[in-house]
Write a protein that holds these residues in place. Structure first.
Motif, short mmCIF file in Angstrom:
data_model
loop_
_atom_site.label_atom_id
_atom_site.label_comp_id
_atom_site.label_asym_id
_atom_site.label_seq_id
_atom_site.Cartn_x
_atom_site.Cartn_y
_atom_site.Cartn_z
N ASN A 48 10.24 -10.10 -10.36
CA ASN A 48 8.91 -9.79 -10.86
C ASN A 48 8.03 -9.10 -9.82
O ASN A 48 6.84 -9.40 -9.68
N ASN A 49 8.61 -8.15 -9.11
CA ASN A 49 7.89 -7.40 -8.08
C ASN A 49 7.64 -5.97 -8.56
O ASN A 49 8.35 -5.46 -9.42
N SER A 50 6.64 -5.30 -7.95
CA SER A 50 6.08 -4.10 -8.58
C SER A 50 6.38 -2.77 -7.92
O SER A 50 6.26 -1.74 -8.58
N GLN A 51 6.74 -2.74 -6.62
CA GLN A 51 6.82 -1.43 -5.97
C GLN A 51 8.06 -1.22 -5.12
O GLN A 51 8.06 -0.44 -4.18
N GLY A 52 9.13 -1.90 -5.41
CA GLY A 52 10.40 -1.57 -4.78
C GLY A 52 10.72 -2.37 -3.54
O GLY A 52 9.86 -2.96 -2.89
#
Length: 319
Positions: free
Chosen positions: A160-164
């Motif tokens: 559930n992480n957003s930017q790699g």
């Protein structure tokens, strides 16, 4: 302990916390914030959490090494707004989790190594504990390398992480070319039921080399392990270097529902009872820039389903 402080807290040199009891360094941050920085940190003897920053606003920086020996959790930073930056992180003997980054609104950078030793527990067939946990972050996550050993459930848990995510120190050649030549850093996991688990993330996942020693069928009772399992990733998944996975018992590599390209260098898998490589529902190209050697897969060696682009193996395929 720092509780509700609004100014910065800076130690330019080395901070040593010895035989500390329950906690080493704690900043709760309720009602306040401010940057926290150290030259280096060495914590021993923590019964609960060695290095704990929870809540608040401000960057957290350790210029050189953060080293923790703790009985439960080594490093935990949660519910924090600000960038996190470390030279290196090492934890030892954390039964629950070696390193936790949870709900961080900012970037996370470890320039050199994240080393987690003797993490997790096993009682008969029941495994508990995670090596490195990264969940619900809003910024890019970058580690030089991750080296995890122990006997827990998941080595690297990334959800559930957003930017790699990037785990790599140096890349001698352009991405996914040259059979991994010049690539340094990556992921090494030994002794966990699932070595790498990544679910429901946005952003590209780029890893240098992958080296995994699994738990086989773990016959107390039958409890097969997995190597790399990535599902529902909105972005590409690229391993720029070599992938070596041994004795996982279940899947060696399983990637499903990937919006983007998938790439590997050489792949060498040995003794995977269910599937060697499972690639399903990949919208982009699949490029394996090297040899694929699958020794001892159980039911299926190489499973490709729902691939949207081209599939290319530049070297030999041996199943």
């Amino acid at each position: 302990a720092l509780d509700g402080s609004t100014g910065s807290f800076n130690v330019d040199g080395a901070a040593d916390f010895t035989n500390v009891g329950n906690f080493g360094f704690v900043s709760t941050g309720y009602g306040g914030g401010g940057d926290i920085s150290f030259g280096s940190v060495d914590i021993t003897g923590a019964n609960l959490v060695g290095f704990n920053v929870n809540n608040g606003t401000g960057d957290v920086t350790v210029d050189e090494s953060l080293s923790v020996t703790s009985d439960l959790v080594g490093v935990e930073i949660a519910n924090r707004t600000g960038d996190l930056s470390f030279g290196s992180i090492s934890t030892t003997d954390a039964k629950q989790t070696g390193v936790i980054f949870n709900n961080v609104d900012g970037s996370i950078t470890v320039t050199d190594d994240v080393v987690v030793e003797n993490s997790g527990t096993r009682e008969s067939w029941i495994r508990r504990g995670i090596g490195v946990s990264v969940n619900n972050t809003s910024g890019p996550v970058s580690f030089g390398s991750v080296d995890i050993s122990g006997q827990g459930i998941v080595g690297l848990d990334y959800n559930n992480n957003s930017q790699g995510l990037t785990i790599q120190k140096a890349q001698g050649l352009s991405a996914n070319t040259g059979n991994g030549a010049g690539v340094e850093g990556g992921v090494t996991v030994e002794g966990f039921a699932i070595a790498v688990s990544a679910n429901n993330n946005t952003g590209d996942i780029n890893i240098g080399n992958v080296d995994i020693t699994g738990v086989g069928l773990d016959p107390e009772p039958w409890s097969p392990g997995n190597g790399v399992v990535i599902t529902n990733n909105n972005g590409s998944v690229i391993v720029n270097g070599d992938t070596n996975i041994t004795n996982t018992g279940n899947h060696g590599i399983s990637l499903e529902n990937i919006t983007g390209d998938v790439g590997f260098g050489n792949i060498d898998l040995d003794t995977n009872t269910l599937m060697g490589v499972n690639l399903r529902n990949v919208s982009g190209d699949v490029n394996i820039d090297g040899d694929v050697d699958l020794e001892g897969p159980g039911s299926i060696g190489l499973n490709l389903q729902g691939i949207g682009g081209e599939v290319t193996i530049t070297g030999d395929l041996d199943v």
